[in-house]
Write a protein that holds these residues in place. Structure first.
Motif, PDB file in Angstrom:
ATOM      1  N   ALA A 188       0.844  -1.192   0.000  1.00 51.67           N
ATOM      2  CA  ALA A 188       0.000   0.000   0.000  1.00 51.67           C
ATOM      3  C   ALA A 188       0.881   1.245   0.000  1.00 51.67           C
ATOM      4  CB  ALA A 188      -0.931  -0.009   1.206  1.00 51.67           C
ATOM      5  N   VAL A 189       0.244   2.400  -0.258  1.00 52.62           N
ATOM      6  CA  VAL A 189       0.972   3.670  -0.224  1.00 52.62           C
ATOM      7  C   VAL A 189       0.328   4.581   0.820  1.00 52.62           C
ATOM      8  CG1 VAL A 189       1.755   3.520  -2.600  1.00 52.62           C
ATOM      9  CG2 VAL A 189      -0.416   4.648  -2.092  1.00 52.62           C
ATOM     10  N   ALA A 190       1.091   5.599   1.247  1.00 52.16           N
ATOM     11  CA  ALA A 190       0.621   6.523   2.274  1.00 52.16           C
ATOM     12  C   ALA A 190       1.076   7.924   1.925  1.00 52.16           C
ATOM     13  CB  ALA A 190       1.163   6.117   3.639  1.00 52.16           C
ATOM     14  N   THR A 191       0.378   8.889   2.478  1.00 53.67           N
ATOM     15  CA  THR A 191       0.758  10.301   2.303  1.00 53.67           C
ATOM     16  C   THR A 191       0.869  10.968   3.669  1.00 53.67           C
ATOM     17  OG1 THR A 191      -1.570  10.891   2.004  1.00 53.67           O
ATOM     18  CG2 THR A 191      -0.256  10.526   0.004  1.00 53.67           C
ATOM     19  N   ASP A 192       1.523  10.281   4.588  1.00 48.16           N
ATOM     20  CA  ASP A 192       1.719  10.817   5.932  1.00 48.16           C
ATOM     21  C   ASP A 192       3.143  10.496   6.364  1.00 48.16           C
ATOM     22  OD1 ASP A 192       1.217  12.040   8.318  1.00 48.16           O
ATOM     23  OD2 ASP A 192      -0.493  10.786   8.873  1.00 48.16           O
ATOM     24  N   TRP A 193       3.609  11.199   7.399  1.00 46.99           N
ATOM     25  CA  TRP A 193       4.945  10.929   7.915  1.00 46.99           C
ATOM     26  C   TRP A 193       4.961   9.664   8.771  1.00 46.99           C
ATOM     27  CZ3 TRP A 193       8.787  13.347   5.690  1.00 46.99           C
ATOM     28  CH2 TRP A 193       8.557  14.597   5.093  1.00 46.99           C
ATOM     29  N   GLY A 194       3.831   9.249   9.251  1.00 44.14           N
ATOM     30  CA  GLY A 194       3.745   8.058  10.070  1.00 44.14           C
ATOM     31  C   GLY A 194       3.059   6.922   9.344  1.00 44.14           C
ATOM     32  N   PRO A 195       2.726   5.828  10.073  1.00 44.77           N
ATOM     33  CA  PRO A 195       2.981   5.651  11.502  1.00 44.77           C
ATOM     34  C   PRO A 195       4.474   5.523  11.806  1.00 44.77           C
ATOM     35  CG  PRO A 195       2.195   3.602  10.540  1.00 44.77           C
ATOM     36  CD  PRO A 195       2.073   4.640   9.482  1.00 44.77           C
ATOM     37  N   TRP A 196       4.815   5.941  13.034  1.00 42.36           N
ATOM     38  CA  TRP A 196       6.203   5.938  13.483  1.00 42.36           C
ATOM     39  C   TRP A 196       6.489   4.704  14.333  1.00 42.36           C
ATOM     40  CZ3 TRP A 196       9.590  10.497  13.390  1.00 42.36           C
ATOM     41  CH2 TRP A 196       9.026  11.592  12.711  1.00 42.36           C
ATOM     42  N   VAL A 197       7.696   4.206  14.244  1.00 42.36           N
ATOM     43  CA  VAL A 197       8.218   3.287  15.249  1.00 42.36           C
ATOM     44  C   VAL A 197       8.550   4.134  16.474  1.00 42.36           C
ATOM     45  CG1 VAL A 197      10.077   1.695  15.841  1.00 42.36           C
ATOM     46  CG2 VAL A 197       9.147   1.714  13.503  1.00 42.36           C
ATOM     47  N   ASP A 198       8.028   3.763  17.631  1.00 41.44           N
ATOM     48  CA  ASP A 198       8.122   4.634  18.807  1.00 41.44           C
ATOM     49  C   ASP A 198       8.688   3.863  19.995  1.00 41.44           C
ATOM     50  OD1 ASP A 198       7.757   6.396  20.915  1.00 41.44           O
ATOM     51  OD2 ASP A 198       5.811   7.098  20.217  1.00 41.44           O
ATOM     52  N   THR A 199       9.974   4.048  20.257  1.00 48.13           N
ATOM     53  CA  THR A 199      10.600   3.344  21.378  1.00 48.13           C
ATOM     54  C   THR A 199      10.055   3.813  22.718  1.00 48.13           C
ATOM     55  OG1 THR A 199      12.450   4.915  21.208  1.00 48.13           O
ATOM     56  CG2 THR A 199      12.748   2.732  20.214  1.00 48.13           C
ATOM     57  N   GLY A 200       9.532   5.033  22.770  1.00 45.82           N
ATOM     58  CA  GLY A 200       8.929   5.514  24.003  1.00 45.82           C
ATOM     59  C   GLY A 200       7.659   4.778  24.365  1.00 45.82           C
ATOM     60  N   ARG A 201       7.009   4.166  23.387  1.00 48.87           N
ATOM     61  CA  ARG A 201       5.823   3.337  23.621  1.00 48.87           C
ATOM     62  C   ARG A 201       6.185   1.857  23.707  1.00 48.87           C
ATOM     63  NH1 ARG A 201       2.646   7.230  25.472  1.00 48.87           N
ATOM     64  NH2 ARG A 201       2.278   8.884  23.945  1.00 48.87           N
ATOM     65  N   LEU A 202       7.196   1.440  22.958  1.00 53.30           N
ATOM     66  CA  LEU A 202       7.539   0.018  22.917  1.00 53.30           C
ATOM     67  C   LEU A 202       8.140  -0.468  24.226  1.00 53.30           C
ATOM     68  CD1 LEU A 202       9.125  -0.142  19.342  1.00 53.30           C
ATOM     69  CD2 LEU A 202       6.892  -1.053  20.032  1.00 53.30           C
ATOM     70  N   TYR A 203       9.079   0.287  24.774  1.00 52.66           N
ATOM     71  CA  TYR A 203       9.790  -0.206  25.960  1.00 52.66           C
ATOM     72  C   TYR A 203       8.883  -0.411  27.168  1.00 52.66           C
ATOM     73  CZ  TYR A 203      14.553  -0.925  24.488  1.00 52.66           C
ATOM     74  OH  TYR A 203      15.679  -1.468  23.915  1.00 52.66           O
ATOM     75  N   PRO A 204       7.944   0.494  27.479  1.00 49.98           N
ATOM     76  CA  PRO A 204       7.068   0.221  28.616  1.00 49.98           C
ATOM     77  C   PRO A 204       6.174  -1.005  28.403  1.00 49.98           C
ATOM     78  CG  PRO A 204       7.075   2.559  28.111  1.00 49.98           C
ATOM     79  CD  PRO A 204       7.774   1.877  26.987  1.00 49.98           C
ATOM     80  N   GLN A 205       5.855  -1.327  27.165  1.00 47.06           N
ATOM     81  CA  GLN A 205       5.051  -2.520  26.892  1.00 47.06           C
ATOM     82  C   GLN A 205       5.870  -3.793  27.055  1.00 47.06           C
ATOM     83  OE1 GLN A 205       2.013  -2.169  23.507  1.00 47.06           O
ATOM     84  NE2 GLN A 205       3.551  -0.637  22.957  1.00 47.06           N
ATOM     85  N   PHE A 206       7.092  -3.774  26.514  1.00 49.35           N
ATOM     86  CA  PHE A 206       7.915  -4.978  26.554  1.00 49.35           C
ATOM     87  C   PHE A 206       8.577  -5.189  27.917  1.00 49.35           C
ATOM     88  CE2 PHE A 206       8.760  -4.105  21.772  1.00 49.35           C
ATOM     89  CZ  PHE A 206       7.516  -4.609  21.452  1.00 49.35           C
ATOM     90  N   TYR A 207       8.791  -4.095  28.648  1.00 49.62           N
ATOM     91  CA  TYR A 207       9.471  -4.153  29.946  1.00 49.62           C
ATOM     92  C   TYR A 207       8.666  -3.343  30.963  1.00 49.62           C
ATOM     93  CZ  TYR A 207      13.104  -5.482  26.649  1.00 49.62           C
ATOM     94  OH  TYR A 207      13.802  -6.079  25.628  1.00 49.62           O
ATOM     95  N   PRO A 208       7.530  -3.869  31.402  1.00 47.46           N
ATOM     96  CA  PRO A 208       6.641  -3.094  32.269  1.00 47.46           C
ATOM     97  C   PRO A 208       7.222  -2.760  33.630  1.00 47.46           C
ATOM     98  CG  PRO A 208       5.874  -5.365  32.015  1.00 47.46           C
ATOM     99  CD  PRO A 208       6.964  -5.174  31.022  1.00 47.46           C
ATOM    100  N   SER A 209       8.319  -3.376  34.008  1.00 45.35           N
ATOM    101  CA  SER A 209       8.922  -3.063  35.302  1.00 45.35           C
ATOM    102  C   SER A 209       9.803  -1.816  35.260  1.00 45.35           C
ATOM    103  CB  SER A 209       9.755  -4.247  35.794  1.00 45.35           C
ATOM    104  OG  SER A 209      10.832  -4.519  34.910  1.00 45.35           O
ATOM    105  N   LEU A 210       9.983  -1.227  34.083  1.00 40.84           N
ATOM    106  CA  LEU A 210      10.790  -0.006  33.996  1.00 40.84           C
ATOM    107  C   LEU A 210      10.187   1.078  34.871  1.00 40.84           C
ATOM    108  CD1 LEU A 210      11.609   0.296  30.179  1.00 40.84           C
ATOM    109  CD2 LEU A 210      13.273   0.040  32.032  1.00 40.84           C
TER     110      LEU A 210
END
Length: 221
Positions: free
Chosen positions: A115-137
């Protein structure tokens, strides 16, 4: 294809809507390998608030001799065409880039292959990923996550090679982009995560339930 086989451009901006983007840093990586870096200062387009300058160390005089960020549309449009963009808490970067260029050129939609898009995102977001993968942070702040995973020595070594001599600390664009890229590279070394698709990584970066549903309905899985 695993997301670790896909180029990703990790982006950090210093500045604000009021001042405009005063500095950018971009780190291109594939999996755990950092391939190249880019950074420069950008002339202010509005008032640089004293309280902001105290954080990022840039004032109007420091950046006055540089071209404005808007001159680099071709670079950022090319990066968006070649890979998803990433950031640590990407809403800030997305807001700033859209304040200058609301849309990139038509680009691949990396959440939905083909598919194609005309937006800058979606973004890969480490600020969202790390709390999900490591909830004890205890904290998801960039410096705190880097410290929690003992990445500070590696970050400082990379900064000594890639960053300007006076911009080798947090709240400098390339330094922060390198920090985020190291967090992403570390995820690429986790066996349970490294085999996932780029679409999965983008979905996990989107905490908003409606947006996740939209990704699924668009054929992500």
């Amino acid at each position: 294809m695993s997301w670790t086989d896909q180029l990703i451009h990790f982006v950090d901006f210093e500045g604000s809507i009021a001042s405009g983007i005063l500095e950018y840093g971009v780190v291109t990586l594939r999996g755990a390998e950092i391939l190249e870096t880019h950074t420069r200062l950008c002339r202010a387009t509005g008032r640089v608030r004293t309280e902001d300058a105290a954080v990022h160390g840039l004032d109007a005089a420091t950046v006055a001799g540089h071209a404005p960020f808007s001159d680099d549309f071709e670079k950022f449009a090319h990066w968006r065409e070649t890979a998803p963009l990433a950031a640590h808490f990407a809403n800030a970067e997305n807001t700033l880039i859209k304040s200058v260029w609301p849309y990139p050129r038509t680009s691949p939609d990396f959440a939905r292959p083909g598919a194609v898009a005309t937006d800058w995102g979606p973004w890969v977001d480490t600020g969202r990923l790390y709390p999900q993968f490591y909830p004890s942070l205890a904290s998801a702040k960039l410096a705190d996550v880097v410290a929690a995973f003992a990445l500070q020595p590696r970050l400082d070594a990379l900064a000594a090679t890639h960053c300007p001599a006076d911009r080798r600390h947090y709240h400098c664009a390339l330094y922060d982009a390198l920090a985020g890229a190291l967090l992403l590279a570390r995820l690429a070394e986790e066996p349970a995560l490294a085999t996932q698709t780029c679409g999965w990584l983008l979905e996990m970066s989107t905490l908003d339930g409606e947006k996740r549903d939209a990704l699924r309905q668009g054929g992500l899985f």
